[in-house]
Design an enzyme around this catalytic site. Structure first.
Site, PDB file in Angstrom:
ATOM      1  N   THR A 169      -2.695  -7.697   5.254  1.00 13.09           N
ATOM      2  CA  THR A 169      -2.788  -7.900   3.804  1.00 13.09           C
ATOM      3  C   THR A 169      -1.653  -8.768   3.277  1.00 13.09           C
ATOM      4  O   THR A 169      -0.570  -8.803   3.869  1.00 13.09           O
ATOM      5  CB  THR A 169      -2.747  -6.518   3.107  1.00 13.09           C
ATOM      6  OG1 THR A 169      -2.596  -6.706   1.711  1.00 13.09           O
ATOM      7  CG2 THR A 169      -1.575  -5.677   3.600  1.00 13.09           C
ATOM      8  N   ASP A 170      -1.895  -9.406   2.136  1.00 17.43           N
ATOM      9  CA  ASP A 170      -0.827 -10.182   1.480  1.00 17.43           C
ATOM     10  C   ASP A 170       0.248  -9.273   0.889  1.00 17.43           C
ATOM     11  O   ASP A 170       1.325  -9.738   0.521  1.00 17.43           O
ATOM     12  CB  ASP A 170      -1.401 -11.111   0.394  1.00 17.43           C
ATOM     13  CG  ASP A 170      -2.168 -10.389  -0.705  1.00 17.43           C
ATOM     14  OD1 ASP A 170      -2.326  -9.153  -0.634  1.00 17.43           O
ATOM     15  OD2 ASP A 170      -2.629 -11.080  -1.648  1.00 17.43           O
ATOM     16  N   GLU A 171      -0.056  -7.961   0.793  1.00 10.41           N
ATOM     17  CA  GLU A 171       0.915  -7.046   0.171  1.00 10.41           C
ATOM     18  C   GLU A 171       2.196  -6.901   0.992  1.00 10.41           C
ATOM     19  O   GLU A 171       3.192  -6.393   0.487  1.00 10.41           O
ATOM     20  CB  GLU A 171       0.286  -5.667  -0.051  1.00 10.41           C
ATOM     21  CG  GLU A 171      -0.859  -5.718  -1.021  1.00 10.41           C
ATOM     22  CD  GLU A 171      -1.303  -4.346  -1.489  1.00 10.41           C
ATOM     23  OE1 GLU A 171      -0.514  -3.393  -1.412  1.00 10.41           O
ATOM     24  OE2 GLU A 171      -2.453  -4.245  -1.935  1.00 10.41           O
ATOM     25  N   TYR A 225       1.777   2.228   1.586  1.00 12.39           N
ATOM     26  CA  TYR A 225       0.694   1.484   2.247  1.00 12.39           C
ATOM     27  C   TYR A 225       1.196   0.141   2.784  1.00 12.39           C
ATOM     28  O   TYR A 225       1.061  -0.145   3.979  1.00 12.39           O
ATOM     29  CB  TYR A 225      -0.475   1.248   1.267  1.00 12.39           C
ATOM     30  CG  TYR A 225      -1.413   0.153   1.726  1.00 12.39           C
ATOM     31  CD1 TYR A 225      -2.189   0.312   2.872  1.00 12.39           C
ATOM     32  CD2 TYR A 225      -1.511  -1.058   1.039  1.00 12.39           C
ATOM     33  CE1 TYR A 225      -3.036  -0.705   3.312  1.00 12.39           C
ATOM     34  CE2 TYR A 225      -2.358  -2.070   1.467  1.00 12.39           C
ATOM     35  CZ  TYR A 225      -3.116  -1.895   2.599  1.00 12.39           C
ATOM     36  OH  TYR A 225      -3.943  -2.898   3.044  1.00 12.39           O
ATOM     37  N   LYS A 230       1.603  -1.409   6.683  1.00 16.34           N
ATOM     38  CA  LYS A 230       0.912  -2.618   7.159  1.00 16.34           C
ATOM     39  C   LYS A 230       1.943  -3.634   7.660  1.00 16.34           C
ATOM     40  O   LYS A 230       1.734  -4.301   8.677  1.00 16.34           O
ATOM     41  CB  LYS A 230       0.055  -3.232   6.047  1.00 16.34           C
ATOM     42  CG  LYS A 230      -1.179  -2.436   5.659  1.00 16.34           C
ATOM     43  CD  LYS A 230      -2.191  -2.259   6.787  1.00 16.34           C
ATOM     44  CE  LYS A 230      -2.866  -3.550   7.201  1.00 16.34           C
ATOM     45  NZ  LYS A 230      -3.974  -3.307   8.174  1.00 16.34           N
TER      46      LYS A 230
HETATM   47  P1  NAD Z   1     -11.375   0.850   3.953  1.00 17.98           P
HETATM   48  O1  NAD Z   1     -10.448   1.933   3.526  1.00 17.98           O
HETATM   49  O2  NAD Z   1     -12.576   0.561   3.118  1.00 17.98           O
HETATM   50  O3  NAD Z   1     -11.897   1.129   5.439  1.00 17.98           O
HETATM   51  C1  NAD Z   1     -11.058   1.586   6.458  1.00 17.98           C
HETATM   52  C2  NAD Z   1     -11.917   2.048   7.632  1.00 17.98           C
HETATM   53  O4  NAD Z   1     -11.030   2.455   8.678  1.00 17.98           O
HETATM   54  C3  NAD Z   1     -12.827   3.234   7.299  1.00 17.98           C
HETATM   55  O5  NAD Z   1     -14.103   3.051   7.839  1.00 17.98           O
HETATM   56  C4  NAD Z   1     -12.120   4.408   7.966  1.00 17.98           C
HETATM   57  O6  NAD Z   1     -13.014   5.450   8.380  1.00 17.98           O
HETATM   58  C5  NAD Z   1     -11.464   3.723   9.155  1.00 17.98           C
HETATM   59  N1  NAD Z   1     -10.282   4.463   9.637  1.00 17.98           N
HETATM   60  C6  NAD Z   1      -9.231   4.919   8.908  1.00 17.98           C
HETATM   61  N2  NAD Z   1      -8.362   5.559   9.704  1.00 17.98           N
HETATM   62  C7  NAD Z   1      -8.852   5.495  10.964  1.00 17.98           C
HETATM   63  C8  NAD Z   1      -8.399   5.953  12.236  1.00 17.98           C
HETATM   64  N3  NAD Z   1      -7.250   6.627  12.374  1.00 17.98           N
HETATM   65  N4  NAD Z   1      -9.150   5.682  13.330  1.00 17.98           N
HETATM   66  C9  NAD Z   1     -10.327   4.998  13.213  1.00 17.98           C
HETATM   67  N5  NAD Z   1     -10.819   4.560  12.043  1.00 17.98           N
HETATM   68  C10 NAD Z   1     -10.080   4.794  10.931  1.00 17.98           C
HETATM   69  O7  NAD Z   1     -10.454  -0.440   4.108  1.00 17.98           O
HETATM   70  P2  NAD Z   1     -10.790  -1.980   3.812  1.00 17.98           P
HETATM   71  O8  NAD Z   1     -10.503  -2.263   2.391  1.00 17.98           O
HETATM   72  O9  NAD Z   1     -12.094  -2.332   4.402  1.00 17.98           O
HETATM   73  O10 NAD Z   1      -9.632  -2.690   4.664  1.00 17.98           O
HETATM   74  C11 NAD Z   1      -9.841  -3.048   6.023  1.00 17.98           C
HETATM   75  C12 NAD Z   1      -8.607  -3.754   6.532  1.00 17.98           C
HETATM   76  O11 NAD Z   1      -8.361  -4.931   5.762  1.00 17.98           O
HETATM   77  C13 NAD Z   1      -7.339  -2.916   6.453  1.00 17.98           C
HETATM   78  O12 NAD Z   1      -6.568  -3.159   7.605  1.00 17.98           O
HETATM   79  C14 NAD Z   1      -6.637  -3.442   5.201  1.00 17.98           C
HETATM   80  O13 NAD Z   1      -5.251  -3.269   5.305  1.00 17.98           O
HETATM   81  C15 NAD Z   1      -7.039  -4.900   5.253  1.00 17.98           C
HETATM   82  N6  NAD Z   1      -7.068  -5.596   3.969  1.00 17.98           N
HETATM   83  C16 NAD Z   1      -7.788  -5.090   2.920  1.00 17.98           C
HETATM   84  C17 NAD Z   1      -7.869  -5.812   1.734  1.00 17.98           C
HETATM   85  C18 NAD Z   1      -8.690  -5.324   0.545  1.00 17.98           C
HETATM   86  O14 NAD Z   1      -8.713  -5.973  -0.484  1.00 17.98           O
HETATM   87  N7  NAD Z   1      -9.411  -4.213   0.659  1.00 17.98           N
HETATM   88  C19 NAD Z   1      -7.186  -7.028   1.610  1.00 17.98           C
HETATM   89  C20 NAD Z   1      -6.450  -7.510   2.705  1.00 17.98           C
HETATM   90  C21 NAD Z   1      -6.419  -6.797   3.884  1.00 17.98           C
HETATM   91  O1  TDX Z   2      -8.601   2.112 -11.947  1.00 17.24           O
HETATM   92  C1  TDX Z   2      -7.824   1.206 -11.650  1.00 17.24           C
HETATM   93  N1  TDX Z   2      -7.272   0.452 -12.649  1.00 17.24           N
HETATM   94  C2  TDX Z   2      -6.419  -0.573 -12.417  1.00 17.24           C
HETATM   95  O2  TDX Z   2      -5.944  -1.232 -13.363  1.00 17.24           O
HETATM   96  C3  TDX Z   2      -7.480   0.884 -10.269  1.00 17.24           C
HETATM   97  C4  TDX Z   2      -8.060   1.702  -9.150  1.00 17.24           C
HETATM   98  C5  TDX Z   2      -6.624  -0.168 -10.053  1.00 17.24           C
HETATM   99  N2  TDX Z   2      -6.093  -0.877 -11.076  1.00 17.24           N
HETATM  100  C6  TDX Z   2      -5.231  -2.046 -10.791  1.00 17.24           C
HETATM  101  C7  TDX Z   2      -4.153  -1.870  -9.760  1.00 17.24           C
HETATM  102  C8  TDX Z   2      -4.052  -3.246  -9.140  1.00 17.24           C
HETATM  103  O3  TDX Z   2      -3.228  -4.097  -9.935  1.00 17.24           O
HETATM  104  O4  TDX Z   2      -6.112  -3.030 -10.236  1.00 17.24           O
HETATM  105  C9  TDX Z   2      -5.474  -3.778  -9.212  1.00 17.24           C
HETATM  106  C10 TDX Z   2      -6.237  -3.630  -7.907  1.00 17.24           C
HETATM  107  O5  TDX Z   2      -6.085  -2.285  -7.469  1.00 17.24           O
HETATM  108  P1  TDX Z   2      -6.681  -1.756  -6.066  1.00 17.24           P
HETATM  109  O6  TDX Z   2      -8.153  -1.990  -6.036  1.00 17.24           O
HETATM  110  O7  TDX Z   2      -6.169  -0.383  -5.864  1.00 17.24           O
HETATM  111  O8  TDX Z   2      -6.082  -2.814  -5.045  1.00 17.24           O
HETATM  112  P2  TDX Z   2      -4.566  -3.224  -4.646  1.00 17.24           P
HETATM  113  O9  TDX Z   2      -3.606  -2.128  -4.893  1.00 17.24           O
HETATM  114  O10 TDX Z   2      -4.297  -4.564  -5.252  1.00 17.24           O
HETATM  115  O11 TDX Z   2      -4.760  -3.358  -3.042  1.00 17.24           O
HETATM  116  C11 TDX Z   2      -5.950  -3.971  -2.483  1.00 17.24           C
HETATM  117  O12 TDX Z   2      -5.711  -5.285  -2.077  1.00 17.24           O
HETATM  118  C12 TDX Z   2      -4.861  -5.465  -0.967  1.00 17.24           C
HETATM  119  C13 TDX Z   2      -6.482  -3.142  -1.314  1.00 17.24           C
HETATM  120  O13 TDX Z   2      -6.732  -1.809  -1.744  1.00 17.24           O
HETATM  121  C14 TDX Z   2      -5.527  -3.173  -0.168  1.00 17.24           C
HETATM  122  O14 TDX Z   2      -6.075  -2.485   0.955  1.00 17.24           O
HETATM  123  C15 TDX Z   2      -5.257  -4.606   0.213  1.00 17.24           C
HETATM  124  O15 TDX Z   2      -4.292  -4.676   1.204  1.00 17.24           O
END
Ligand code: NAD
Ligand code: TDX
Length: 327
Positions: free
Chosen positions: A116-118, A143, A147
């Site tokens: 992630t960019d975080e 989190y 990462k």
């Molecule tokens: P998510 O929470 O929707 O899905 C995570 C999945 O991993 C789930 O299916 C869960 O059951 C599985 N999991 C969790 N712990 C586990 C374990 N111990 N063993 C096996 N499986 C396990 O997450 P996501 O948003 O799809 O993110 C996927 C990846 O992308 C992550 O590595 C996250 O850091 C990265 N990422 C997410 C975002 C975003 O915007 N959501 C952005 C950049 C990077």
């Molecule tokens: O109800 C809400 N209201 C609100 O204002 C929620 C749930 C979030 N927010 C804000 C917080 C953040 O500024 O919205 C923005 C996005 O929030 P999230 O969806 O929780 O995402 P963020 O914390 O930015 O992280 C996401 O992007 C990077 C993913 O969850 C991570 O897994 C990824 O690494």
């Protein structure tokens, strides 16, 4: 691959089935964030699901011994949960990644690590700079710090043990199959349920949005053409402040743009993320297909409206959790 029953992982499986002839083995623990239903429409001869923990060394060893490529998506992914209970983030994101690295090392298996960019912390709203592959790590939350730790382990295993790995750090994803705890699905499903959307703090925080399908295409590109040991940033020039996103959701769903509530801010809330994806674009020739956020968001809203059965079971519990936190 790991984490294929989660949001981005399941979008990736759908993408691979649509665009390649590869067979996908999904290893997923099916935590609260994993959902079998996200893979249910896919042909059984193309995708198999193994339910298990990535920190289970024997299980990972067996699966990785048989794999051509490991794509590692599994993680605990939600910042608010990491503030409530950090421990699972250490177990899965750090020990889980370590377990996969050790198996990839033993079997000489190609690995792509999804991050992630975080890990780079946050930027000021008026900072002209964006994150690049050389930005220093500065994570803020439990989190993002786990990462960051996982990325560092991958880099160390490449250098010390010659593991054949690449890393990508992507910005905020949106699209179908995202858990209703996350910002965009939470607000869409709130509107569907007649609940007012909830904006943390002032809502000036900026996220750099990319459609999950563009993320999948980037990951496949890196697996095909990326250089071992390299990191690639993935982003689609999609910076938007949270307030504008809530207003757009409300407008697209036929509600007044101001029909939302301000709620308690997130502790340590990162202000702004912004990705410079020049390296991925110029070296590997990737570019996003979804270059219009409003169109992608409208399609995502339609998906949640049409697939209430997919998300309705999780909705009440998520809202109860947020109510306890003042969100
Ligand atoms: P998510 O929470 O929707 O899905 C995570 C999945 O991993 C789930 O299916 C869960 O059951 C599985 N999991 C969790 N712990 C586990 C374990 N111990 N063993 C096996 N499986 C396990 O997450 P996501 O948003 O799809 O993110 C996927 C990846 O992308 C992550 O590595 C996250 O850091 C990265 N990422 C997410 C975002 C975003 O915007 N959501 C952005 C950049 C990077
Ligand atoms: O109800 C809400 N209201 C609100 O204002 C929620 C749930 C979030 N927010 C804000 C917080 C953040 O500024 O919205 C923005 C996005 O929030 P999230 O969806 O929780 O995402 P963020 O914390 O930015 O992280 C996401 O992007 C990077 C993913 O969850 C991570 O897994 C990824 O690494």
């Amino acid at each position: 691959m790991t984490g294929g029953a989660g949001f981005i992982g399941s979008n990736f499986v759908h993408h691979v089935v649509r665009h390649t002839d590869d067979h996908v083995v999904v290893a997923d623990k099916l935590t609260y964030a994993g959902n079998r239903a996200s893979l249910a429409s896919l042909p059984e001869d193309r995708v198999s699901l193994v339910v298990g923990d990535i920190a289970d060394a024997a299980l990972m060893d067996g699966l990785i011994a048989d794999a051509d490529v490991v794509v590692h998506f599994a993680a605990e992914s939600h910042n608010d949960n990491s503030l409530d209970n950090p421990r699972p983030f250490l177990d899965t994101n750090i020990i889980g990644t370590y377990t996969i690295l050790e198996a990839a090392r033993r079997h000489g298996t190609r690995l792509h690590h999804v991050s992630t960019d975080e890990v780079y912390g946050d930027l000021e709203l008026d900072d002209p700079a964006r994150f690049t592959e050389s930005t220093a790590y500065n994570p803020s939350s439990p989190y993002s710090s786990t990462k960051a730790a996982s990325d560092m382990l991958v880099r160390a295993w490449v250098r010390s043990f010659g593991v054949q790995a690449t890393i990508s750090n992507c910005s905020n994803n949106y699209g179908p199959y995202q858990h209703v705890e996350k910002f965009i699905p939470r607000q869409i499903t709130n509107v569907v349920r007649g609940i007012r959307p909830k904006l943390y703090g002032s809502g000036t925080n900026v996220r750099d949005w990319i459609h999950a399908d563009d993320h999948s295409r980037a990951v496949l590109t890196i697996i095909e053409r990326g250089r071992i040991g390299e990191t690639y940033l993935i982003g689609a020039d999609g910076e938007k402040d949270n307030k504008s996103v809530v207003e757009l959701i409300l407008t697209l769903m036929g509600q007044p743009a101001d029909a939302y509530d301000h709620v308690a801010d997130r502790s340590g809330h990162d202000l702004r993320y912004a990705i410079d994806s020049t390296k991925l674009r110029t070296e590997l020739g990737w570019s996003p297909v979804y270059d219009d956020f409003e169109t992608g968001l409208a399609a995502t809203i339609e998906w949640y409206v049409e697939n209430e059965a997919w998300w309705s079971g999780a909705k009440d519990g998520v809202e109860e959790f947020y109510a306890r936190k003042g969100h």
